[in-house]
Design a protein around this motif. Structure first.
Motif, PDB file in Angstrom:
ATOM      1  N   THR A  99      -0.427  -5.480  80.588  1.00  0.00           N
ATOM      2  CA  THR A  99      -0.036  -4.091  80.369  1.00  0.00           C
ATOM      3  C   THR A  99       1.309  -3.860  81.036  1.00  0.00           C
ATOM      4  O   THR A  99       1.828  -4.740  81.730  1.00  0.00           O
ATOM      5  N   GLU A 100       1.862  -2.688  80.829  1.00  0.00           N
ATOM      6  CA  GLU A 100       3.100  -2.333  81.515  1.00  0.00           C
ATOM      7  C   GLU A 100       2.789  -2.002  82.974  1.00  0.00           C
ATOM      8  O   GLU A 100       1.997  -1.088  83.250  1.00  0.00           O
ATOM      9  N   ARG A 389      -7.675   1.178  76.197  1.00  0.00           N
ATOM     10  CA  ARG A 389      -6.467   0.394  76.388  1.00  0.00           C
ATOM     11  C   ARG A 389      -5.822   0.823  77.696  1.00  0.00           C
ATOM     12  O   ARG A 389      -5.643   2.010  77.946  1.00  0.00           O
ATOM     13  N   GLU A 391      -2.879   1.575  79.485  1.00  0.00           N
ATOM     14  CA  GLU A 391      -1.541   1.915  79.007  1.00  0.00           C
ATOM     15  C   GLU A 391      -0.454   1.567  80.018  1.00  0.00           C
ATOM     16  O   GLU A 391       0.550   0.936  79.690  1.00  0.00           O
ATOM     17  N   THR A 392      -0.643   1.989  81.263  1.00  0.00           N
ATOM     18  CA  THR A 392       0.330   1.704  82.323  1.00  0.00           C
ATOM     19  C   THR A 392      -0.400   1.584  83.655  1.00  0.00           C
ATOM     20  O   THR A 392      -1.470   2.174  83.855  1.00  0.00           O
ATOM     21  N   ARG A 412      -6.339   4.827  77.781  1.00  0.00           N
ATOM     22  CA  ARG A 412      -6.590   5.713  76.647  1.00  0.00           C
ATOM     23  C   ARG A 412      -7.488   5.017  75.650  1.00  0.00           C
ATOM     24  O   ARG A 412      -7.379   3.814  75.429  1.00  0.00           O
TER      25      ARG A 412
END
Length: 413
Positions: A99-100, A389, A391-392, A412
Motif C-alpha cells: 500500500t502507499e 483495501r 488505502e494509506t 475502504r
C-alpha cells in the motif's frame, strides 16, 4: 576483538553486521560504519566506531549511551525517519500487504508530556529518578531529557522528594508515571511492595505533604488517589476531559493531533462512527464534531471520564459510551448496526478479536491506529481478506529517537 561492518539497523534500533556465524548486533551504530568490539552470543559490547557514517550526528543528551530511552539519537533526521517508515513497510510485507506508506510524521523534541520515571535509593541515601540502562535493570539517573516537555524536567528534583516516601520497603521499586496536564502535574506511583502491607499511613501522609509542597495537581498510588488539589484535565478536540488516575493518554500532543486529524478526515460524510478502544475519548470527541459516535473501552474510569467530558461540552454530535472488554466481548455487527465508519486504537497486542467482527458490519471506512506495526499488519490482513483495501498508512514518530513507531491506516471497503 572483532572488526565488522554494519549492514543495517534492526527493528530494536541496534546496528547489524552479517557474519558467517550469523548476525551480530551492535548498539548505537549505523549502516556503513566499521566497528570493533568484543562479541558474545551474537552481540557486540564496548563498541568502538572506526569509520563513522556520514549520517551520524552528535547526540543532544548527556545521558546518551547509558540511558536506554534513546537508541537512535545519533542518527540524522532524514535517514532516521526513513528507517521508521521502512519498519512499517517491512511489517506489512510480512503479511503480503502492499500500500502507499506516507513519509513519517516528525514530532519536535521537548514535547513528550508523559514519562515513566524509576526511583531508587543509592547507598549514600540519596533518591534518584531515571530510566533503565540499556539491556539492564540498573537505573540511570536523569537530570535532563531532551525528549520531555521542559516543565516535566523542571519538576525532577521535586519528584525525587515525592518518590522518597514510597521507598519504605527494601523490595519497593517505585515508578512515577508523570503526566503534564492543563492543571499541572499528575503523578501515579506503581511498584510499591504490597505483600508487607503496602505503604504505611505515616509514609502516605509524608507523600501527600511533599506532593502539596511540590504543587502537584494529583498524586495517586496504583490508580488510588492519595491527594488531589486540582482535577487534572486534558483537551480532546473541543472537550475538556478529567483524566483518570493512572489513565491512558497519548504521549505527545503533536502526534495525537496528527492521528486524530487523519481519522476525522477519513470518516467525513459518515453519520455514525464507532470508536473502539476509546480510552477517555482521544478520538471520540474530535469524531463527534462530524458524526455521532459509539464509543467502547474496557476502562471503567476512562468511560466515566469520557461521559464527564460529554456533559461539559456543547456543540457535539451524540456520543454513546460503554465500558466493555473488547478482547473478551468484541462489539458484534449487531452492536455496530448503523455505523458507517469504525476507528480502532488497541493496545500493543492488537485487536484480532474485534477486527474479525468488522467484516460483518456495513462500515465502508475503517481507521486503524496502532503503536505496533506487527499486530497492525496482522489485523489489516483480516480486514483485507474480508473485502477491505488498505488505502494509506501514515507512520508517526511519537516516541522520538526510539525504535517504536505509531501509525494510522485508512481502509475502504
Amino acid at each position: 576483538m572483532m572488526t565488522l561492518e554494519i549492514a543495517r539497523v534492526a527493528g530494536q534500533g541496534d546496528g547489524v553486521a552479517d557474519t558467517p556465524q550469523g548476525p551480530v548486533f551492535a548498539p548505537l551504530t549505523l549502516p556503513g560504519e566499521a566497528v570493533r568490539g568484543e562479541v558474545t552470543d551474537g552481540r557486540m559490547e564496548a563498541v568502538e566506531v572506526l569509520r563513522a557514517s556520514p549520517d551520524r550526528i552528535a547526540p543532544v543528551s548527556p545521558h546518551y549511551g547509558d540511558c536506554g530511552g534513546c537508541s537512535l539519537q545519533h542518527w540524522a533526521a532524514g535517514p532516521y525517519l526513513d528507517w521508521k517508515r521502512a519498519q512499517v513497510i517491512s511489517a506489512l510485507a510480512r503479511e503480503r500487504i502492499e500500500t502507499e506508506v506516507e513519509a513519517t510524521v516528525a514530532v519536535p523534541a521537548g514535547t513528550r508530556r508523559r514519562l515513566a520515571l524509576h526511583a531508587r535509593r543509592l547507598e549514600d541515601g540519596r533518591v534518584v529518578l531515571g530510566f533503565k540502562a540499556r539491556k539492564s535493570w540498573r537505573v540511570v539517573e536523569v537530570t535532563v531529557c531532551p525528549v520531555a516537555d521542559p516543565r516535566l524536567v523542571a519538576a525532577f528534583p521535586a519528584l525525587a522528594r515525592v518518590a522518597a516516601a514510597f521507598l519504605e520497603h527494601p523490595k519497593s521499586a517505585p515508578t512515577l508515571h508523570v503526566t503534564w496536564t492543563l492543571d499541572g502535574l499528575d503523578v501515579d506511583v506503581t511498584g510499591v511492595e504490597r505483600r508487607s502491607g503496602g505503604l504505611s499511613a505515616d509514609r502516605r501522609m509524608q507523600a501527600i505533604r511533599i506532593a502539596r509542597e511540590a504543587g502537584l495537581a494529583r498524586l495517586s498510588l496504583a490508580g488510588e488517589p492519595l491527594m488531589m488539589e486540582r482535577q487534572p484535565r486534558v483537551q480532546f478536540g473541543p472537550a475538556l476531559v478529567p483524566l483518570p488516575a493512572g489513565g491512558f493518554l497519548q504521549a505527545v500532543p503533536e502526534a495525537e493531533a496528527a492521528m486524530t486529524s487523519r481519522a476525522v478526515a477519513a470518516v467525513k460524510g459518515a453519520k455514525k462512527v464507532a470508536d473502539l478502544f476509546c480510552g477517555a475519548g482521544t478520538f471520540s470527541f474530535p469524531l463527534a464534531t462530524v458524526a455521532s459516535v459509539v464509543a467502547a473501552d474496557a476502562s471503567v474510569a476512562g468511560i466515566a471520564a469520557l461521559k464527564a467530558g460529554i456533559v461539559s461540552t456543547r456543540g457535539l454530535k451524540p456520543i454513546a459510551a460503554e465500558a466493555r472488554d473488547l478482547f473478551r466481548r468484541p462489539l458484534t455487527p449487531h452492536d455496530l448496526k448503523g455505523c458507517e465508519a469504525i476507528v480502532f486504537d488497541p493496545p500493543r497486542a492488537g485487536a484480532i478479536e474485534q477486527t474479525a467482527q468488522i467484516a460483518g458490519t456495513k462500515a465502508a471506512v475503517v481507521v486503524g491506529v496502532s503503536c505496533n506495526p506487527q499486530t497492525f499488519a496482522r489485523d489489516a490482513r483480516v480486514l483485507i481478506d474480508t473485502g477491505f483495501r488498505l488505502e494509506t498508512v501514515t507512520p508517526v514518530d511519537q516516541f522520538l529517537w526510539s525504535a517504536h513507531v505509531e501509525l494510522v491506516g485508512i481502509f475502504r471497503r
